[in-house]
Enzyme design. Structure first.
Site, short mmCIF file in Angstrom:
data_model
loop_
_atom_site.label_atom_id
_atom_site.label_comp_id
_atom_site.label_asym_id
_atom_site.label_seq_id
_atom_site.Cartn_x
_atom_site.Cartn_y
_atom_site.Cartn_z
N MET A 59 45.36 50.96 2.83
CA MET A 59 45.39 51.75 4.07
C MET A 59 44.07 52.49 4.22
O MET A 59 43.54 53.05 3.26
CB MET A 59 46.57 52.71 4.05
CG MET A 59 47.90 51.98 4.26
SD MET A 59 49.30 53.07 4.16
CE MET A 59 49.29 53.46 2.42
N SER A 88 41.29 50.13 0.45
CA SER A 88 40.88 49.51 1.72
C SER A 88 39.36 49.47 1.87
O SER A 88 38.66 50.37 1.43
CB SER A 88 41.48 50.32 2.89
OG SER A 88 40.90 49.92 4.11
N GLN A 109 40.86 45.52 -1.08
CA GLN A 109 41.21 44.85 0.19
C GLN A 109 39.95 44.60 0.99
O GLN A 109 39.14 45.50 1.19
CB GLN A 109 42.19 45.70 1.00
CG GLN A 109 42.54 45.09 2.36
CD GLN A 109 41.69 45.61 3.50
OE1 GLN A 109 41.30 46.78 3.48
NE2 GLN A 109 41.36 44.77 4.45
N TYR A 111 38.09 43.46 4.45
CA TYR A 111 37.93 43.08 5.85
C TYR A 111 36.63 42.30 5.89
O TYR A 111 35.59 42.80 5.43
CB TYR A 111 37.81 44.31 6.74
CG TYR A 111 39.13 44.92 7.16
CD1 TYR A 111 40.14 44.14 7.72
CD2 TYR A 111 39.35 46.29 7.04
CE1 TYR A 111 41.34 44.71 8.12
CE2 TYR A 111 40.56 46.86 7.44
CZ TYR A 111 41.53 46.06 7.98
OH TYR A 111 42.72 46.61 8.37
N THR A 137 42.40 40.53 4.26
CA THR A 137 43.23 40.77 5.44
C THR A 137 42.78 39.86 6.56
O THR A 137 41.61 39.89 6.96
CB THR A 137 43.14 42.25 5.86
OG1 THR A 137 43.62 43.03 4.76
CG2 THR A 137 43.97 42.54 7.09
N LYS A 216 46.55 38.37 2.84
CA LYS A 216 47.57 39.21 3.48
C LYS A 216 48.03 38.60 4.81
O LYS A 216 47.23 38.40 5.62
CB LYS A 216 47.01 40.59 3.74
CG LYS A 216 48.01 41.68 3.57
CD LYS A 216 47.35 43.00 3.78
CE LYS A 216 48.32 43.94 4.30
NZ LYS A 216 47.82 44.84 5.24
N HIS A 231 51.03 43.96 9.30
CA HIS A 231 50.11 45.09 9.31
C HIS A 231 50.84 46.38 9.74
O HIS A 231 50.29 47.22 10.43
CB HIS A 231 48.95 44.80 10.26
CG HIS A 231 47.63 45.39 9.85
ND1 HIS A 231 46.56 44.63 9.51
CD2 HIS A 231 47.20 46.68 9.77
CE1 HIS A 231 45.51 45.42 9.23
NE2 HIS A 231 45.89 46.68 9.38
N1 FMN Z 1 46.01 46.98 6.03
C1 FMN Z 1 44.85 46.49 5.58
O1 FMN Z 1 44.82 45.33 5.15
N2 FMN Z 1 43.70 47.23 5.60
C2 FMN Z 1 43.66 48.51 6.06
O2 FMN Z 1 42.63 49.17 6.03
C3 FMN Z 1 44.87 49.06 6.56
N3 FMN Z 1 44.90 50.32 7.04
C4 FMN Z 1 46.08 50.88 7.40
C5 FMN Z 1 46.11 52.20 7.80
C6 FMN Z 1 47.31 52.82 8.10
C7 FMN Z 1 47.32 54.24 8.54
C8 FMN Z 1 48.54 52.08 8.00
C9 FMN Z 1 49.86 52.73 8.29
C10 FMN Z 1 48.51 50.76 7.63
C11 FMN Z 1 47.30 50.13 7.32
N4 FMN Z 1 47.26 48.79 6.89
C12 FMN Z 1 46.06 48.25 6.50
C13 FMN Z 1 48.50 47.99 6.78
C14 FMN Z 1 49.17 48.22 5.40
O3 FMN Z 1 48.42 47.60 4.37
C15 FMN Z 1 50.58 47.65 5.33
O4 FMN Z 1 50.57 46.28 5.73
C16 FMN Z 1 51.62 48.40 6.18
O5 FMN Z 1 51.29 49.76 6.29
C17 FMN Z 1 53.00 48.26 5.55
O6 FMN Z 1 53.98 48.80 6.37
P1 FMN Z 1 54.62 50.27 6.14
O7 FMN Z 1 53.56 51.27 6.48
O8 FMN Z 1 55.76 50.25 7.11
O9 FMN Z 1 55.09 50.36 4.70
#
Ligand code: FMN
Length: 339
Positions: A59, A88, A109, A111, A137, A216, A231
């Site tokens: 995240m 991230s 992770q 990008y 991702t 992912k 996501h």
């Molecule tokens: N997924 C990524 O692959 N890279 C990221 O930088 C990324 N940033 C996120 C930032 C936030 C605030 C949130 C909530 C999710 C992000 N995600 C990102 C997705 C998460 O890895 C994950 O797939 C998702 O939050 C899981 O669902 P949940 O929050 O309901 O548990």
């Protein structure tokens, strides 16, 4: 601004809601009179050990929750709880700081940005600094339409920086801070992230690293694992929830690589249901950030301990002594729920 960014999703947020609702489509059928005096929740994938079948999801920008502790606090909390941490690309800490946390189970992770020299530098550095796997991702070549962020003119607050993006000379961190209007993150993605990315990237990545590559979603391109994810409902609104497609993915993969799932996991019983449907593990997202915002490292530890206790109790009540006992036999689809 930070809460909207953390909690929100794309457009109507139908997928955000589906992620939670999905778990209510299944009931649990417990087994009785099993010796559950010692329940073992321990887990291992790619040689990465965890105290439970849960990893911290990647995240962005933990510094919005805890400007001092940032990803370092989350990574330390994960270490204290024996849980792997995914770092991230869009982090407010550096690879060096994360190496210094003492969490041996760190995943980077990725990008994929247009500048492949910087991609190569991240991968090489992550490997040299002891990260255990790469998680690519592939659903964010363009950023989802998060209307709250646009309305809030989301930007990185002063005092925080996107440390990995400082490897770019183009001043991207400044862009996330100073978007003229709309979301700064949207501006950053539009300028740096490679929206022409295709599967050909995977063999290239394979050629520059020995680390396991987790996507992912694609066994044929030589990946070592898959995360079924929408996501957190933040990309394509109306994408299906992970549970809906998991059995099909697990069947297609046929045991060749582990399949993880994420989205909406909040309770121990959610984890059991995901594993029963064939997941090798789950990622946990937003609850980690909420713990970080409320209590820093201790807050994240509390979230992870609560979840582990719930998994342990749910396993005991369901008659499961170890994760090997969790299977489809535990699930009763709710009549009329469409499964
Ligand atoms: N997924 C990524 O692959 N890279 C990221 O930088 C990324 N940033 C996120 C930032 C936030 C605030 C949130 C909530 C999710 C992000 N995600 C990102 C997705 C998460 O890895 C994950 O797939 C998702 O939050 C899981 O669902 P949940 O929050 O309901 O548990």
């Amino acid at each position: 601004m930070a809460y909207d960014y953390y909690s929100g999703g794309a457009e109507t947020m139908t997928t955000v809601a589906l992620n939670r609702a999905a778990f209510s489509r299944y009931l649990l059928l417990p087994r009785m009179l099993r010796d559950v005096s010692r329940v073992d929740t321990s887990h291992e994938l790619f040689g990465i050990r965890s105290s439970m079948p849960v990893w911290v999801a990647p995240m962005a920008m933990h510094g919005l929750a805890d400007p001092v502790g940032r990803e370092v606090a989350t990574c330390r909390a994960a270490a204290a709880c024996g849980v792997p941490f995914t770092f991230s690309t869009v982090a407010t800490s550096s690879l060096e700081e994360i190496e210094g946390t003492g969490n041996a189970n760190r995943i980077f992770q990725l990008y994929v940005i247009r500048n492949r020299d910087v991609v190569r530098r991240w991968v090489t550095e992550a490997e040299a600094r002891g990260f255990r796997a790469l998680m690519v991702t592939v659903d964010a070549q363009r950023l989802g339409n998060r209307e709250a962020d646009a309305r809030n003119k989301f930007k990185l607050p002063p005092g925080l920086a996107l440390r990995n993006l400082e490897y770019l000379s183009s001043g991207s961190t400044a862009q996330a801070r100073d978007a003229a209007d709309g979301s700064g993150l949207m501006a950053l993605f539009a300028s740096e992230v490679d929206d022409s990315l295709t599967w050909e990237f995977i063999p290239w990545l394979r050629s520059i690293t020995r680390l396991p590559i987790i996507v992912k979603l694609a066994v044929q391109y030589g990946v070592d694992g898959i995360v079924v994810s929408n996501h957190g409902g933040r990309q394509l609104d109306f994408a299906p929830d992970g549970l809906a497609v998991l059995p099909g993915v697990v069947a297609a993969v046929a045991g060749r690589v582990p399949v993880l799932v994420d989205g909406g996991v909040r309770r121990g019983t959610d984890v059991l249901k995901a594993l029963a449907l064939g997941a090798s593990g789950v990622l946990l997202g937003r609850p980690v950030l909420y713990g970080l915002a409320l209590g820093g490292q201790a807050g994240v530890e509390r979230v992870l301990r609560l979840l582990r206790n719930e998994i342990e109790l749910a396993m005991a009540l369901a008659g499961c002594v170890s994760l090997k006992d969790v299977g489809l036999h535990l699930l009763l689809p709710v009549p009329g729920s469409g499964v």
